[in-house]
Design an enzyme around this catalytic site. Structure first.
Site, PDB file in Angstrom:
ATOM      1  N   GLU A 174       0.800  -1.237   0.000  1.00 22.65           N
ATOM      2  CA  GLU A 174       0.000   0.000   0.000  1.00 22.65           C
ATOM      3  C   GLU A 174       0.831   1.284   0.000  1.00 22.65           C
ATOM      4  O   GLU A 174       0.561   2.206   0.762  1.00 22.65           O
ATOM      5  CB  GLU A 174      -0.954  -0.012   1.201  1.00 22.65           C
ATOM      6  CG  GLU A 174      -1.859  -1.235   1.214  1.00 22.65           C
ATOM      7  CD  GLU A 174      -2.806  -1.269   2.410  1.00 22.65           C
ATOM      8  OE1 GLU A 174      -2.646  -0.473   3.339  1.00 22.65           O
ATOM      9  OE2 GLU A 174      -3.735  -2.114   2.386  1.00 22.65           O
ATOM     10  N   GLU A 281      -6.028 -10.723  -1.374  1.00 26.52           N
ATOM     11  CA  GLU A 281      -6.855 -10.534  -0.157  1.00 26.52           C
ATOM     12  C   GLU A 281      -8.335 -10.458  -0.526  1.00 26.52           C
ATOM     13  O   GLU A 281      -9.047  -9.527  -0.148  1.00 26.52           O
ATOM     14  CB  GLU A 281      -6.426  -9.249   0.570  1.00 26.52           C
ATOM     15  CG  GLU A 281      -4.948  -9.196   0.894  1.00 26.52           C
ATOM     16  CD  GLU A 281      -4.523  -7.967   1.696  1.00 26.52           C
ATOM     17  OE1 GLU A 281      -5.391  -7.234   2.215  1.00 26.52           O
ATOM     18  OE2 GLU A 281      -3.307  -7.736   1.798  1.00 26.52           O
TER      19      GLU A 281
HETATM   20  C1  XIL Z   1      -5.986  -6.398   8.369  1.00 29.11           C
HETATM   21  C2  XIL Z   1      -6.368  -7.585   9.230  1.00 29.11           C
HETATM   22  O1  XIL Z   1      -7.306  -8.365   8.529  1.00 29.11           O
HETATM   23  C3  XIL Z   1      -6.924  -7.120  10.541  1.00 29.11           C
HETATM   24  O2  XIL Z   1      -7.153  -8.225  11.406  1.00 29.11           O
HETATM   25  C4  XIL Z   1      -5.953  -6.147  11.221  1.00 29.11           C
HETATM   26  O3  XIL Z   1      -6.531  -5.641  12.384  1.00 29.11           O
HETATM   27  C5  XIL Z   1      -5.582  -5.014  10.267  1.00 29.11           C
HETATM   28  O4  XIL Z   1      -5.107  -5.543   9.050  1.00 29.11           O
HETATM   29  N1  XIL Z   1      -4.817  -4.738   3.693  1.00 29.11           N
HETATM   30  C6  XIL Z   1      -3.788  -5.533   4.149  1.00 29.11           C
HETATM   31  C7  XIL Z   1      -4.002  -6.398   5.318  1.00 29.11           C
HETATM   32  O5  XIL Z   1      -2.738  -5.614   3.493  1.00 29.11           O
HETATM   33  O6  XIL Z   1      -2.835  -6.600   6.065  1.00 29.11           O
HETATM   34  C8  XIL Z   1      -5.097  -5.877   6.210  1.00 29.11           C
HETATM   35  O7  XIL Z   1      -5.345  -6.857   7.206  1.00 29.11           O
HETATM   36  C9  XIL Z   1      -6.339  -5.590   5.414  1.00 29.11           C
HETATM   37  C10 XIL Z   1      -6.076  -4.553   4.359  1.00 29.11           C
END
Ligand code: XIL
Length: 372
Positions: A174, A281
């Site tokens: 990101e 994701e």
């Molecule tokens: C999120 C997790 O799912 C949560 O449990 C945590 O509190 C915060 O992070 N993009 C990403 C992930 O790259 O690492 C994130 O995961 C969601 C958005």
């Protein structure tokens, strides 16, 4: 659609052995109810075995949560794994001289026992990076050299710890800004290292583990403006001879936001740059971006779940068409009850973004996806 004879045969054999196992379980109780139930379901990992891996993310808490249905699904449906939180800097390296491998090690073991390839997530991110990385003392910024040394040490140690067991790492997560006129996001990394921090991160990662694939990971790359910024970022890396294997398109969709033409274009764009593409994701919220209502506290309406099934089916059609460019489609959570969408962006608001419900039962979206 590509459905080889071998694949069909394999599915029948598996289905048949599933029924036999279930009968066995009923007869002599060698198998838990949850596991027996999973055996008769088609498996995502087998249905797509010739196309790409199908992965899942969760955190170590699931391992001793007692959620047998979720664990049975995790171990049978998926052949790739991403630790949802336990390899993030703040968790695995909370203090300069303290590494915390226990939770991630336990997850690695689960993944290996279930023949899942593992993606390390993540090395450089604007979130969950403790302040000490960027400071000499509280409030006193550290020099670029100090921060680079800390990053190098972090990568050598953590990537070294898992060397040979991790297929690839999300090196930078990101980095791109969502603001229209800003290229890179305002982040502690950008502040401490300057615009070439992404390049530095990839160079150090390559040095720390030359055997691992290295990815850039981000969300909303299906949106043209953000996609163009990512193209610029990757092109700059490639022009400067930096090693990068692939890109992770996070794929946090919402029910009304799926634009399959843009998803296809995004996969094609990055593949044409010589990158492997992962959907890293995947989920699909029933709520739109910015919608803060809590409309379905007691369950999702059937018509929305049907619409979700159609949207997932449409997405997987795009993935299948582009299977030669895709290595992995990873869901961000095993079932709806374990999704971060239940607490982000709105705390304690139930959402329904995945293929399995809170009890681990397949939703219409699951059947739409395994139907191919
Ligand atoms: C999120 C997790 O799912 C949560 O449990 C945590 O509190 C915060 O992070 N993009 C990403 C992930 O790259 O690492 C994130 O995961 C969601 C958005």
């Amino acid at each position: 659609m590509k459905q080889t004879k071998r694949n069909v045969l394999a599915q029948w054999v598996r289905a048949l052995s599933g029924v036999m196992l279930t009968l066995l379980a009923a007869g002599c109780s060698t198998q838990s109810g949850a596991e027996a139930q999973q055996d008769v379901l088609p498996n995502l990992r087998d249905v797509y075995a010739h196309d790409f891996r199908v992965g899942v993310a969760f955190s170590h808490g699931l391992l001793d949560s007692g959620d047998a249905a979720a664990l049975a699904l995790a171990g049978t449906q998926f052949n790739a794994f991403t630790p949802e939180n336990d390899m993030k800097w703040a968790n695995i390296h909370p203090k300069e001289n303290a590494y915390n491998y226990g939770p991630a090690d336990a997850l690695m073991l689960f993944a290996e026992q279930h023949h899942m390839s593992v993606t390390g997530h993540t090395l450089v991110w604007h979130q969950e990076s403790p302040n000490w990385i960027f400071e000499d003392a509280p409030g006193v910024p550290a020099s670029r050299e100090t921060v680079l040394l800390r990053l190098r040490e972090h990568m050598r140690t953590v990537m070294g710890h898992y060397r040979g067991r991790i297929h690839g790492w999300d090196v930078v997560n990101e980095a791109i800004s969502t603001k229209k006129d800003e290229w890179l996001r305002d982040s502690p990394w950008l502040k401490a290292l300057g615009e070439d921090y992404v390049e530095q991160a990839f160079r150090l990662a390559r040095e720390a583990d030359p055997g691992a694939e290295l990815y850039y990971n981000d969300y909303n790359l299906e949106q043209p403006v953000k996609r163009e910024k990512a193209v610029r970022l990757i092109k700059r890396l490639q022009d400067r001879g930096v090693h990068i294997d692939g890109i992770g398109l996070q794929g946090h969709f919402t029910l009304k936001s799926v634009d399959t033409a843009e998803v296809a274009k995004t996969i094609e764009t990055f593949a044409a740059m010589g990158l492997r593409v992962n959907i890293s994701e995947l989920d699909m919220s029933l709520y739109g971006y910015g919608d803060r209502d809590n409309r379905y506290p007691d369950g999702a309406p059937a018509e929305l779940l049907a619409e979700q099934a159609d949207q997932y089916a449409a997405l997987f059609q795009v993935f299948l068409t582009h299977h030669d460019k895709l290595d992995r489609i990873t869901f961000w959570g095993v079932h709806d009850g374990l999704s971060y969408a239940n607490y982000m962006p709105v705390k304690d608001r139930p959402d329904y973004p995945l293929l399995f419900d809170r009890a681990g039962k397949p939703k219409p979206a699951f059947y739409a996806v395994v139907k191919r």
